[in-house]
Design a protein around this motif. Structure first.
Motif, PDB file in Angstrom:
ATOM      1  N   ALA B  37       1.026  -1.296   0.043  1.00 15.65           N
ATOM      2  CA  ALA B  37       0.066  -0.022  -0.023  1.00 15.65           C
ATOM      3  C   ALA B  37       0.811   1.399   0.122  1.00 15.65           C
ATOM      4  N   THR B  38       0.476   2.341  -0.550  1.00 16.97           N
ATOM      5  CA  THR B  38       1.114   3.471  -0.571  1.00 16.97           C
ATOM      6  C   THR B  38       0.620   4.674   0.231  1.00 16.97           C
ATOM      7  N   GLU B  51      -6.514  12.084   2.926  1.00 16.85           N
ATOM      8  CA  GLU B  51      -5.742  11.031   2.274  1.00 16.85           C
ATOM      9  C   GLU B  51      -4.379  11.350   2.490  1.00 16.85           C
ATOM     10  N   LEU B  52      -3.519  10.222   3.096  1.00 14.03           N
ATOM     11  CA  LEU B  52      -2.362  10.858   3.586  1.00 14.03           C
ATOM     12  C   LEU B  52      -1.349   9.606   3.063  1.00 14.03           C
ATOM     13  N   ASP B  53      -0.081  10.219   2.900  1.00 14.26           N
ATOM     14  CA  ASP B  53       0.839   9.073   2.483  1.00 14.26           C
ATOM     15  C   ASP B  53       1.516   8.447   3.389  1.00 14.26           C
ATOM     16  N   LEU B  54       1.658   6.874   3.038  1.00 15.01           N
ATOM     17  CA  LEU B  54       2.151   5.955   4.205  1.00 15.01           C
ATOM     18  C   LEU B  54       3.381   6.255   4.778  1.00 15.01           C
ATOM     19  N   GLY B  76       5.135   3.273   6.457  1.00 15.66           N
ATOM     20  CA  GLY B  76       4.435   2.647   5.396  1.00 15.66           C
ATOM     21  C   GLY B  76       3.158   1.948   6.170  1.00 15.66           C
ATOM     22  N   LYS B  77       2.877   1.879   7.338  1.00 11.88           N
ATOM     23  CA  LYS B  77       1.652   1.135   7.942  1.00 11.88           C
ATOM     24  C   LYS B  77       0.853   2.270   8.527  1.00 11.88           C
ATOM     25  N   GLU B 113      -8.903   3.113   5.023  1.00 11.89           N
ATOM     26  CA  GLU B 113      -8.658   2.108   4.094  1.00 11.89           C
ATOM     27  C   GLU B 113      -7.327   2.347   3.411  1.00 11.89           C
ATOM     28  N   LEU B 114      -6.461   1.230   3.206  1.00 13.63           N
ATOM     29  CA  LEU B 114      -5.193   1.755   2.557  1.00 13.63           C
ATOM     30  C   LEU B 114      -5.382   1.259   0.933  1.00 13.63           C
ATOM     31  N   THR B 115      -4.621   2.157  -0.017  1.00 10.18           N
ATOM     32  CA  THR B 115      -4.658   2.084  -1.260  1.00 10.18           C
ATOM     33  C   THR B 115      -3.384   1.719  -1.719  1.00 10.18           C
TER      34      THR B 115
END
Lengths: 186, 127
Positions: B37-38, B51-54, B76-77, B113-115
């Motif tokens: 996921a990003t 919407e945030l960057d991981l 990244g989590k 939700e991760l995308t």
């Protein structure tokens, strides 16, 4: 006997002893495929592929061309008997069969001293699974989700490939090469 | 009988069997690996709240009808660090790191939700 088209005389096909053997093996293979279709499978599309034992024996005894005949006749015959000829399932069968025959064409030259029918069976099972998955990805399910099926399908393919190869190897030892000669005399 | 059956395998057969199992293991590892996921999407009351960057490390408090739901993003989590919901299901979901994973705090009407890089295979999810 003449080949002229204007001549009304009936043409007779020359049937060789090998044709008889191919027909006999194909009949056994079709019977195995039909029997196997009665076995309930937990996952659709996972079958033991017992008919491949016959293909392997044909390859070992009669050569690649005979094995190809047996395999193609079995795919056609079994789908006529079971229904669903020219269905997607038939296309998948044909793709798997064609791939495994191509691989067997190369694998038959492996030195027999070290590689028995188990090797040929395993290679054929891998090729069969690969051919089916490739056709499914390109035509039936054009989505990458299909890669999740690879471990299950390939795993079952390897298990059944190993078992079929061992059965074929055992049968080959119990079916001496002289048998074909006796049948030719009969 | 059992050992006799295995003896019909020749040296090459054993090698090929080992290679096949190795191939199977590699393919299994490769095909069951989820795409990473990003980004994380935070929804409040059905609307996209943020919407945030991981990769960015931050903590965000999202106000809901029961209070603030705290979303934590790190390395990244992402996870729900705190939530006023009585049963704490979304907090117990723990760290999410694969595309498509989600944690839903229903009482506080908040979800994450991760995308990933790839488009989602579905249009929307309704709870």
């Amino acid at each position: 006997m003449t080949a002229s088209a204007t001549d009304s005389a009936t043409q007779r096909l020359q049937v060789t002893a090998q044709d008889h053997q191919i027909a006999r093996l194909a009949a056994i293979a079709i019977a195995l495929a039909v029997l196997e279709s009665g076995i309930p499978s937990p996952i659709p599309g996972v079958k033991p592929g017992l008919a491949n034992i016959v293909t392997l024996l044909a390859l070992a005894r009669l050569g690649w061309a005979a094995a190809a005949w047996v395999s193609v006749l079995r795919i056609l015959g079994a789908s006529i008997v079971l229904g669903g000829i020219f269905s997607p399932g038939f296309a998948l069968s044909l793709a798997g069969g064609a791939c495994s025959l191509l691989v067997l064409a190369a694998a038959q030259y492996l030195p027999r001293r070290w590689f028995g029918l188990v090797s040929l069976s395993l290679l054929s099972a891998i090729a069969h699974t690969a051919g089916q998955l490739l056709l499914a990805r390109l035509w039936l399910i054009p989505h990458n989700g299909i890669v999740y099926l690879i471990p299950i399908l390939l795993g079952m393919g390897l298990v059944f490939g190993l078992v079929n190869g061992m059965v074929a190897e055992q049968l080959l030892r119990r079916w001496p090469a002289q048998a074909d000669l006796q049948e030719r005399d009969a | 009988m059992g050992t006799e059956l295995w003896r019909c395998l020749r040296v090459g057969d054993w090698c090929l069997l080992a290679l096949s199992v190795l191939l199977w293991a590699v393919l299994t590892h490769w095909s069951w690996q989820q795409p990473g996921a990003t980004r994380v999407r935070i929804y409040q009351d059905g609307q996209l709240y943020a919407e945030l960057d991981l990769l960015a490390q931050r903590t965000l408090a999202v106000p809901g009808p029961l209070g603030a739901t705290v979303v934590e993003v790190r390395q990244g989590k992402a996870r729900i660090a705190q939530d006023p919901s009585p049963r704490q299901y979304c907090v117990k979901a723990g760290w999410l790191q694969q595309a498509g994973q989600a944690a839903i705090c229903l009482p506080n009407r908040t979800s994450i939700e991760l995308t990933g890089q790839q488009a989602r295979p579905y249009d929307s999810l309704s709870y």
